[in-house]
Scaffold this motif. Sequence first.
Motif, short mmCIF file in Angstrom:
data_model
loop_
_atom_site.label_atom_id
_atom_site.label_comp_id
_atom_site.label_asym_id
_atom_site.label_seq_id
_atom_site.Cartn_x
_atom_site.Cartn_y
_atom_site.Cartn_z
N GLN A 118 0.51 -5.62 -31.42
CA GLN A 118 0.80 -6.57 -30.14
C GLN A 118 0.03 -6.53 -28.41
O GLN A 118 -0.23 -6.96 -28.43
CB GLN A 118 1.62 -6.81 -30.68
CG GLN A 118 2.20 -7.60 -31.31
CD GLN A 118 3.04 -7.52 -32.17
OE1 GLN A 118 3.31 -8.24 -33.35
NE2 GLN A 118 4.16 -8.54 -31.62
N GLU A 119 -0.12 -5.28 -27.98
CA GLU A 119 0.01 -5.27 -25.88
C GLU A 119 -1.85 -5.43 -26.38
O GLU A 119 -2.52 -5.49 -25.31
CB GLU A 119 0.60 -3.65 -26.04
CG GLU A 119 -0.75 -2.62 -26.96
CD GLU A 119 0.19 -1.23 -26.35
OE1 GLU A 119 -0.86 -0.10 -25.40
OE2 GLU A 119 1.03 -1.08 -26.57
N LEU A 121 -3.36 -7.65 -27.83
CA LEU A 121 -3.53 -8.82 -28.55
C LEU A 121 -3.88 -9.85 -26.52
O LEU A 121 -4.73 -10.76 -26.46
CB LEU A 121 -2.11 -10.07 -29.24
CG LEU A 121 -2.59 -8.66 -30.33
CD1 LEU A 121 -1.35 -9.86 -31.01
CD2 LEU A 121 -3.92 -9.51 -31.31
N ASP A 122 -3.15 -9.46 -25.74
CA ASP A 122 -3.47 -10.36 -24.19
C ASP A 122 -4.99 -9.53 -23.71
O ASP A 122 -5.63 -10.72 -23.08
CB ASP A 122 -2.49 -9.05 -22.93
CG ASP A 122 -0.88 -9.88 -23.86
OD1 ASP A 122 -0.98 -10.94 -24.16
OD2 ASP A 122 0.04 -9.33 -22.78
N ASN A 125 -8.82 -10.73 -29.16
CA ASN A 125 -8.50 -11.10 -29.95
C ASN A 125 -8.69 -10.62 -30.89
O ASN A 125 -9.81 -9.95 -31.29
CB ASN A 125 -9.57 -12.43 -30.78
CG ASN A 125 -9.31 -14.28 -29.84
OD1 ASN A 125 -7.36 -13.94 -29.27
ND2 ASN A 125 -9.88 -14.37 -28.96
N PRO A 137 -3.36 -12.90 -35.70
CA PRO A 137 -2.53 -13.21 -35.50
C PRO A 137 -1.64 -14.87 -34.63
O PRO A 137 -2.93 -15.49 -34.22
CB PRO A 137 -2.45 -12.32 -33.89
CG PRO A 137 -3.56 -12.32 -33.63
CD PRO A 137 -4.57 -12.74 -34.43
N LYS A 139 -0.60 -16.07 -31.09
CA LYS A 139 0.29 -15.32 -29.90
C LYS A 139 1.32 -16.46 -29.79
O LYS A 139 2.07 -15.93 -29.09
CB LYS A 139 -1.25 -15.55 -29.55
CG LYS A 139 -1.53 -14.21 -29.76
CD LYS A 139 -2.97 -13.93 -28.24
CE LYS A 139 -4.45 -13.16 -29.27
NZ LYS A 139 -5.69 -13.13 -27.93
N SER A 140 1.07 -17.63 -29.83
CA SER A 140 1.55 -18.56 -29.21
C SER A 140 2.70 -18.60 -30.20
O SER A 140 3.59 -19.50 -29.16
CB SER A 140 1.15 -19.93 -29.42
OG SER A 140 0.94 -20.73 -30.79
N ILE A 195 6.01 -13.45 -31.56
CA ILE A 195 4.39 -12.63 -32.46
C ILE A 195 4.80 -13.02 -33.93
O ILE A 195 4.82 -12.33 -33.77
CB ILE A 195 3.66 -11.94 -31.60
CG1 ILE A 195 2.87 -12.37 -30.16
CG2 ILE A 195 2.25 -11.30 -32.67
CD1 ILE A 195 2.00 -11.11 -29.26
N TRP A 197 1.96 -13.05 -37.22
CA TRP A 197 0.50 -12.68 -38.20
C TRP A 197 0.30 -13.48 -39.35
O TRP A 197 1.47 -13.24 -40.02
CB TRP A 197 -0.11 -10.86 -38.31
CG TRP A 197 -0.17 -10.16 -37.39
CD1 TRP A 197 0.92 -9.83 -36.52
CD2 TRP A 197 -1.36 -10.02 -36.29
NE1 TRP A 197 1.07 -9.12 -35.81
CE2 TRP A 197 -0.77 -8.81 -35.89
CE3 TRP A 197 -2.71 -10.09 -36.70
CZ2 TRP A 197 -1.49 -8.13 -35.00
CZ3 TRP A 197 -3.39 -9.01 -35.84
CH2 TRP A 197 -2.83 -8.69 -35.28
#
Length: 203
Positions: A118-119, A121-122, A125, A137, A139-140, A195, A197
């Motif tokens: 997850q870190e 994902l910033d 993609n 994922p 993310k929003s 977040i 999935w």
Amino acid sequence: MSSHHFVKEQQEPAVFILDAEHIHFDRISGLLEWVPTILVSEKALDQVLSWGIKIDVILASAAFQKENLQLLEEQYPVKFLTVENEDFLNEGLQYLLASKHEAVHLVGISHQSAFALQEKLDLMNLTLVDGNWKYYPVKSGKFKKWFAESSIHIHGKEGMPIEIKNSEGEILLPITYATMIEVPEGITEINAPGIFWIGEEIS
């Protein structure tokens, strides 16, 4: 001239094959359509070579490289990326970030690894291909999609509340280890405070 000659390099999601043991080629052939950068770990290499596709980077230990130098000629212009302690995933992602890739399909990785990613994902993609399932994922925390009648897997932090709305109504429930949902044909909306999935079976 086919249109992919105009695709700017690194724009297509890379394909990073970590393990090919439970992956059939027809499950991922669609990911290769636009000639993406392909990374393969040493343990998936024999299987991937049998598919006859062009590989760009082989992630391998120094010992494996020494024993398989002929691959540099056979698969030219492939290159080796040295990996210590079998940390293929992190080394491969670092390479892709350094080479300005914005997206990658991770093939042959357990969806259980999603939280550890997850870190990242910033920064890029990610989609995961785990057997016959593809995970991506949200993310929003807000998701809306048209589905054919099917089962989907919602994967997220244990106990996180999710709200699901579709033509069958509205439901609020906590995510558990394997939250499988039957969705009717049509639009399904899913909302959660963090977040999560979505897993869909690859047809």
